[in-house]
Motif scaffolding. Structure first.
Motif, short mmCIF file in Angstrom:
data_model
loop_
_atom_site.label_atom_id
_atom_site.label_comp_id
_atom_site.label_asym_id
_atom_site.label_seq_id
_atom_site.Cartn_x
_atom_site.Cartn_y
_atom_site.Cartn_z
N HIS A 88 13.27 35.55 33.93
CA HIS A 88 13.58 34.76 35.27
C HIS A 88 13.18 33.28 34.82
O HIS A 88 14.06 32.35 35.17
CB HIS A 88 12.96 35.43 36.16
CG HIS A 88 13.08 36.78 36.59
ND1 HIS A 88 14.37 37.48 36.49
CD2 HIS A 88 12.14 37.80 36.42
CE1 HIS A 88 14.22 38.62 36.67
NE2 HIS A 88 13.02 39.20 36.68
N ASP A 89 12.06 32.97 34.59
CA ASP A 89 11.69 31.38 34.53
C ASP A 89 10.73 31.25 33.47
O ASP A 89 9.69 31.68 33.44
CB ASP A 89 10.66 31.39 35.97
CG ASP A 89 10.55 30.06 36.56
OD1 ASP A 89 10.71 28.95 35.28
OD2 ASP A 89 9.77 29.90 37.40
N TRP A 116 19.63 43.68 41.66
CA TRP A 116 18.42 44.14 42.47
C TRP A 116 17.38 43.06 42.34
O TRP A 116 17.14 42.66 40.83
CB TRP A 116 18.08 45.39 41.83
CG TRP A 116 19.10 46.49 42.18
CD1 TRP A 116 19.38 47.27 43.15
CD2 TRP A 116 20.40 46.71 41.45
NE1 TRP A 116 20.42 47.93 43.18
CE2 TRP A 116 21.20 47.73 41.84
CE3 TRP A 116 20.50 46.12 40.03
CZ2 TRP A 116 22.19 48.11 41.26
CZ3 TRP A 116 22.05 46.56 39.49
CH2 TRP A 116 22.65 47.60 40.18
N ASP A 117 16.46 42.85 43.28
CA ASP A 117 15.45 42.10 43.26
C ASP A 117 14.46 42.53 42.32
O ASP A 117 13.89 43.69 42.64
CB ASP A 117 14.89 41.58 44.60
CG ASP A 117 15.96 40.51 45.22
OD1 ASP A 117 16.61 39.93 44.62
OD2 ASP A 117 15.89 40.38 46.56
N VAL A 118 13.57 42.00 41.40
CA VAL A 118 12.82 42.72 40.57
C VAL A 118 11.71 41.82 40.43
O VAL A 118 11.62 40.50 40.29
CB VAL A 118 13.36 43.15 39.16
CG1 VAL A 118 14.24 44.43 39.57
CG2 VAL A 118 14.12 42.22 38.34
N ALA A 119 10.42 42.16 39.90
CA ALA A 119 9.09 41.32 39.51
C ALA A 119 9.07 42.03 38.04
O ALA A 119 8.82 43.28 37.76
CB ALA A 119 7.93 41.63 40.28
N ASN A 120 8.97 41.03 37.25
CA ASN A 120 8.81 41.48 35.52
C ASN A 120 7.42 41.01 35.14
O ASN A 120 6.92 40.01 35.13
CB ASN A 120 10.00 40.82 34.84
CG ASN A 120 11.34 41.44 35.02
OD1 ASN A 120 11.73 41.37 36.13
ND2 ASN A 120 11.76 41.88 33.73
N ASN A 121 7.07 41.88 34.21
CA ASN A 121 5.82 41.49 33.42
C ASN A 121 6.21 40.94 32.09
O ASN A 121 7.10 41.48 31.44
CB ASN A 121 4.88 42.89 33.05
CG ASN A 121 4.44 43.38 34.22
OD1 ASN A 121 3.81 42.73 35.44
ND2 ASN A 121 4.23 44.74 34.38
N ALA A 161 17.60 44.37 25.98
CA ALA A 161 18.47 42.99 26.47
C ALA A 161 18.91 43.22 27.98
O ALA A 161 19.90 42.46 28.46
CB ALA A 161 19.50 42.85 25.33
N HIS A 162 18.55 43.94 28.84
CA HIS A 162 18.92 43.71 30.25
C HIS A 162 18.55 42.42 30.80
O HIS A 162 17.49 41.76 30.12
CB HIS A 162 18.15 44.89 31.08
CG HIS A 162 18.72 46.05 30.87
ND1 HIS A 162 18.13 47.15 30.93
CD2 HIS A 162 19.99 46.61 30.49
CE1 HIS A 162 18.75 48.51 30.85
NE2 HIS A 162 19.79 47.86 30.77
N ASN A 163 19.37 41.69 31.47
CA ASN A 163 19.28 40.35 31.79
C ASN A 163 17.87 40.02 32.19
O ASN A 163 17.30 38.80 31.80
CB ASN A 163 20.37 40.02 32.81
CG ASN A 163 20.02 40.23 34.23
OD1 ASN A 163 20.13 41.47 34.36
ND2 ASN A 163 19.73 39.26 35.16
N GLU A 170 9.78 36.55 38.98
CA GLU A 170 10.60 37.47 39.93
C GLU A 170 12.07 36.77 39.72
O GLU A 170 12.01 35.70 39.56
CB GLU A 170 10.02 37.27 41.30
CG GLU A 170 8.80 38.03 41.69
CD GLU A 170 8.28 37.81 43.09
OE1 GLU A 170 8.97 37.15 43.93
OE2 GLU A 170 7.22 38.52 43.38
N GLY A 171 12.87 37.68 39.95
CA GLY A 171 14.30 37.35 39.95
C GLY A 171 15.04 38.44 40.38
O GLY A 171 14.81 39.34 40.93
#
Length: 204
Positions: free
Chosen positions: A43-44, A21-26, A65-67, A11-12
């Motif tokens: 994110h991490d 915007w807060d997002v959770a990524n796979n 390439a979105h951050n 998450e980040g």
């Protein structure tokens, strides 16, 4: 096929055009007990490295390439010795997050050999100019990044995105694959191509 698919969620924030915007990524690992590729680097780094668990990483592949999809790509590359791969059409976005950091060119049709199987690159612009999906045919799976989600196409309301282009990518490239293909997305749950046909308009 000896390769298996593993998912990590981090998450980040996704930041572009002056907003965040807060997002959770796979993040997806494809490989076996010896080697893996990492798909996206969100994110991490530590949870990803924990899941790698000492296996040899052969590539860090960025679907775009979105951050939020490349946050820790250089960190993962440095920790594992694996090169970063990105479609060059997304360089303008990459430079916003990692200015001057080098990567290898990700090319449409390129094949990554991993754990006795093949990941094939499908250039699917629209969400961003260099957005790519990765087809793991042996597993009947495609990794869609932010091109296709459960419910339809990825977002195209911000800079460097285009709605007609993403519709063409999904209809012409992804929907050329079998309907039963499982879609491992960049955010949220899995879906199938067949389930999404009703959620994607024809390209203009």
């Amino acid at each position: 096929m000896t390769a298996r698919v593993e998912r990590i969620v981090t998450e980040g924030q996704f930041c572009l055009d002056g907003g965040c915007w807060d997002v959770a990524n796979n993040i997806w690992l494809v490989g076996d007990d010896s080697e893996v590729v990492i798909i996206d680097a969100a994110h991490d780094a530590q949870p990803i490295l924990d899941a790698v668990a000492g296996r040899r990483v052969t590539a860090v592949i960025c679907t775009h390439a979105h951050n939020d999809h490349v946050t820790v790509a250089p960190t993962l590359s440095a920790a594992t010795g694996a090169p970063i791969h990105l479609h060059p059409a997304d360089d303008v976005l990459w430079q916003q997050t990692h200015p001057g950091v080098e990567y290898r060119v990700l090319a449409d049709g390129e094949v990554f050999e991993i754990a006795g199987t093949q990941l094939r690159v499908l250039h699917t612009p629209g969400h961003s100019p260099g957005s790519c999906c990765l087809h793991l045919a042996d597993a009947g799976t495609v990794f869609s990044g932010d091109t296709l989600f459960e419910g339809g196409p990825g977002a195209t309301g911000r800079s460097y995105s285009d709605y007609p282009t993403i519709l063409a990518s999904i209809n012409d490239v992804l929907f050329a694959l079998p309907d039963e293909t499982v879609v491992h997305t960049g955010h949220g749950p899995d879906t199938t191509l067949g389930a999404e046909r009703a959620n994607v308009p024809a390209a203009p």
